[in-house]
Design a protein around this motif. Structure first.
Motif, PDB file in Angstrom:
ATOM      1  N   GLU A 193       0.830  -1.204   0.000  1.00  0.00           N
ATOM      2  CA  GLU A 193       0.000   0.000   0.000  1.00  0.00           C
ATOM      3  C   GLU A 193       0.864   1.253   0.000  1.00  0.00           C
ATOM      4  O   GLU A 193       0.561   2.230  -0.697  1.00  0.00           O
ATOM      5  N   PRO A 201      -7.704   2.873  -0.578  1.00  0.00           N
ATOM      6  CA  PRO A 201      -8.582   2.312   0.469  1.00  0.00           C
ATOM      7  C   PRO A 201      -7.878   1.241   1.275  1.00  0.00           C
ATOM      8  O   PRO A 201      -7.177   0.396   0.719  1.00  0.00           O
ATOM      9  N   LYS A 202      -8.043   1.289   2.588  1.00  0.00           N
ATOM     10  CA  LYS A 202      -7.442   0.310   3.477  1.00  0.00           C
ATOM     11  C   LYS A 202      -8.523  -0.376   4.304  1.00  0.00           C
ATOM     12  O   LYS A 202      -9.649   0.099   4.392  1.00  0.00           O
ATOM     13  N   TRP A 203      -8.142  -1.477   4.918  1.00  0.00           N
ATOM     14  CA  TRP A 203      -9.061  -2.171   5.804  1.00  0.00           C
ATOM     15  C   TRP A 203      -9.420  -1.262   6.970  1.00  0.00           C
ATOM     16  O   TRP A 203      -8.562  -0.582   7.541  1.00  0.00           O
ATOM     17  N   SER A 204     -10.691  -1.250   7.335  1.00  0.00           N
ATOM     18  CA  SER A 204     -11.157  -0.454   8.470  1.00  0.00           C
ATOM     19  C   SER A 204     -11.849  -1.371   9.467  1.00  0.00           C
ATOM     20  O   SER A 204     -12.513  -2.332   9.074  1.00  0.00           O
ATOM     21  N   ASN A 250     -13.327 -10.764   6.235  1.00  0.00           N
ATOM     22  CA  ASN A 250     -12.942 -10.502   4.851  1.00  0.00           C
ATOM     23  C   ASN A 250     -12.746 -11.835   4.148  1.00  0.00           C
ATOM     24  O   ASN A 250     -12.083 -12.731   4.684  1.00  0.00           O
ATOM     25  N   GLU A 267     -16.975  -8.525   4.189  1.00  0.00           N
ATOM     26  CA  GLU A 267     -16.466  -7.701   3.086  1.00  0.00           C
ATOM     27  C   GLU A 267     -15.846  -8.592   2.019  1.00  0.00           C
ATOM     28  O   GLU A 267     -15.197  -9.592   2.328  1.00  0.00           O
ATOM     29  N   ASP A 289     -14.262  -8.305  -2.390  1.00  0.00           N
ATOM     30  CA  ASP A 289     -13.902  -7.376  -3.467  1.00  0.00           C
ATOM     31  C   ASP A 289     -14.614  -7.691  -4.775  1.00  0.00           C
ATOM     32  O   ASP A 289     -14.213  -7.212  -5.832  1.00  0.00           O
ATOM     33  N   VAL A 299     -15.664  -3.949  -1.150  1.00  0.00           N
ATOM     34  CA  VAL A 299     -14.512  -3.089  -0.904  1.00  0.00           C
ATOM     35  C   VAL A 299     -13.501  -3.281  -2.029  1.00  0.00           C
ATOM     36  O   VAL A 299     -13.546  -4.280  -2.750  1.00  0.00           O
ATOM     37  N   SER A 330      -7.466  -3.421  -2.307  1.00  0.00           N
ATOM     38  CA  SER A 330      -6.485  -2.927  -1.340  1.00  0.00           C
ATOM     39  C   SER A 330      -6.985  -3.015   0.094  1.00  0.00           C
ATOM     40  O   SER A 330      -6.185  -2.999   1.032  1.00  0.00           O
ATOM     41  N   ALA A 331      -8.302  -3.101   0.287  1.00  0.00           N
ATOM     42  CA  ALA A 331      -8.869  -3.244   1.637  1.00  0.00           C
ATOM     43  C   ALA A 331      -9.178  -4.704   1.958  1.00  0.00           C
ATOM     44  O   ALA A 331      -9.724  -5.006   3.014  1.00  0.00           O
ATOM     45  N   ASN A 332      -8.816  -5.585   1.023  1.00  0.00           N
ATOM     46  CA  ASN A 332      -9.126  -7.012   1.189  1.00  0.00           C
ATOM     47  C   ASN A 332      -7.894  -7.879   0.912  1.00  0.00           C
ATOM     48  O   ASN A 332      -8.013  -9.054   0.599  1.00  0.00           O
TER      49      ASN A 332
END
Length: 208
Positions: free
Chosen positions: A49, A66-69, A79, A143, A145, A185, A188-190
Motif C-alpha cells: 500500500e 482504500p485500506k481495511w477499516s 474478509n 467484506e 472485493d 470493498v 487494497s482493503a481485502n
C-alpha cells in the motif's frame, strides 16, 4: 514461476518463519504459526500500500488507497476472497478481526472445481459464514472485493446462474446470525483474505 508480487510475499513469509524460529530457539517463545504468518502477510500488505501511494499521484497529490477499516464495537469483520490456480485448482481465504484489529480466526481452503469467478466469490462468502458460525461469531460484517456478488447478496442484482445457488446458501445461513451485513470493498482493503486464498492454492484441503 512467481511474479514480482508473489515473490515479495514469499520472501516475507520466509523471513517471518526465520523470525519465529529465532524467537523459539533464543527466547523460548513458541507462537501460533498460522496467526503469525497472517500478521506477516498484513505487514506485506502495508508495504505494498505504501508503494502504491508513492506511485499513484493525482494533480501532484497522492491518491488515497482504500485500506481495511475495523468494525464497530460489538461486531467482527470477516474478509473473504477466492483465487484461481492451474488445472481448475481453487482457493478460498477468510480472516476475521475485531474492532481493535485483533485476529480472531483465519481459514483457507483449496479444492478442484470448474467454476467461474462470480461462483467462486459467492462460495467464498458462504465458506466465510460457515467459519464464523462454527467459531460462535454471530455479529458479522462481511467484506469482499466482488461487486457483483455483494450486490446479489444485498438483493440489488439477480443472478440466473450457478452463482445464485451459493447466494441462496449464504442468505440461508446468514439468517441464523444475530446481525450480518455484506459490503463491497476495493482489493487494497481485502489484501489479507486475497493472499490467504492464494496461499491455499499451495496447500491441500482446508485449515483453520
Amino acid at each position: 514461476m512467481l511474479d514480482a508480487e508473489q515473490s515479495g510475499l514469499f520472501i516475507t513469509l520466509i523471513w517471518g518463519l526465520w523470525v519465529l524460529r529465532n524467537r523459539w530457539v533464543f527466547e523460548g517463545k513458541r507462537e501460533n504459526v498460522g496467526i503469525s504468518l497472517v500478521r506477516f502477510v498484513d505487514f506485506w500488505r502495508r508495504y505494498v500500500e505504501a508503494k502504491m501511494v508513492q506511485k499513484t499521484h493525482c494533480k501532484g497529490k497522492a491518491e488515497m488507497v482504500p485500506k481495511w477499516s475495523p468494525p464497530p464495537g460489538g461486531f467482527l469483520k470477516a474478509n473473504v476472497d477466492a483465487s484461481t490456480g492451474r488445472d481448475s485448482m481453487r482457493g478460498l481465504g477468510v480472516i476475521v478481526r475485531n474492532s481493535k484489529g485483533d485476529i480472531m480466526v483465519v481459514a483457507h481452503k483449496s479444492f478442484w472445481a470448474d467454476w467461474d469467478v462470480d461462483t467462486m466469490e459467492a462460495f467464498a462468502v458462504f465458506y466465510g459464514l460457515k467459519v464464523c458460525w462454527e467459531a460462535g461469531y454471530w455479529r458479522i460484517e462481511v467484506e469482499m472485493d466482488s461487486k457483483t456478488v455483494a450486490e446479489a447478496l444485498n438483493r440489488r442484482k439477480n443472478l440466473q446462474n450457478y452463482t445464485s445457488t451459493f447466494i441462496h446458501d449464504a442468505h440461508t445461513l446468514g439468517s441464523l446470525f444475530i446481525a450480518i451485513s455484506f459490503s463491497h470493498v476495493r482489493r487494497s482493503a481485502n489484501v489479507v483474505a486475497h493472499e490467504l486464498a492464494r496461499l491455499a492454492l499451495a496447500s491441500e484441503g482446508g485449515k483453520i
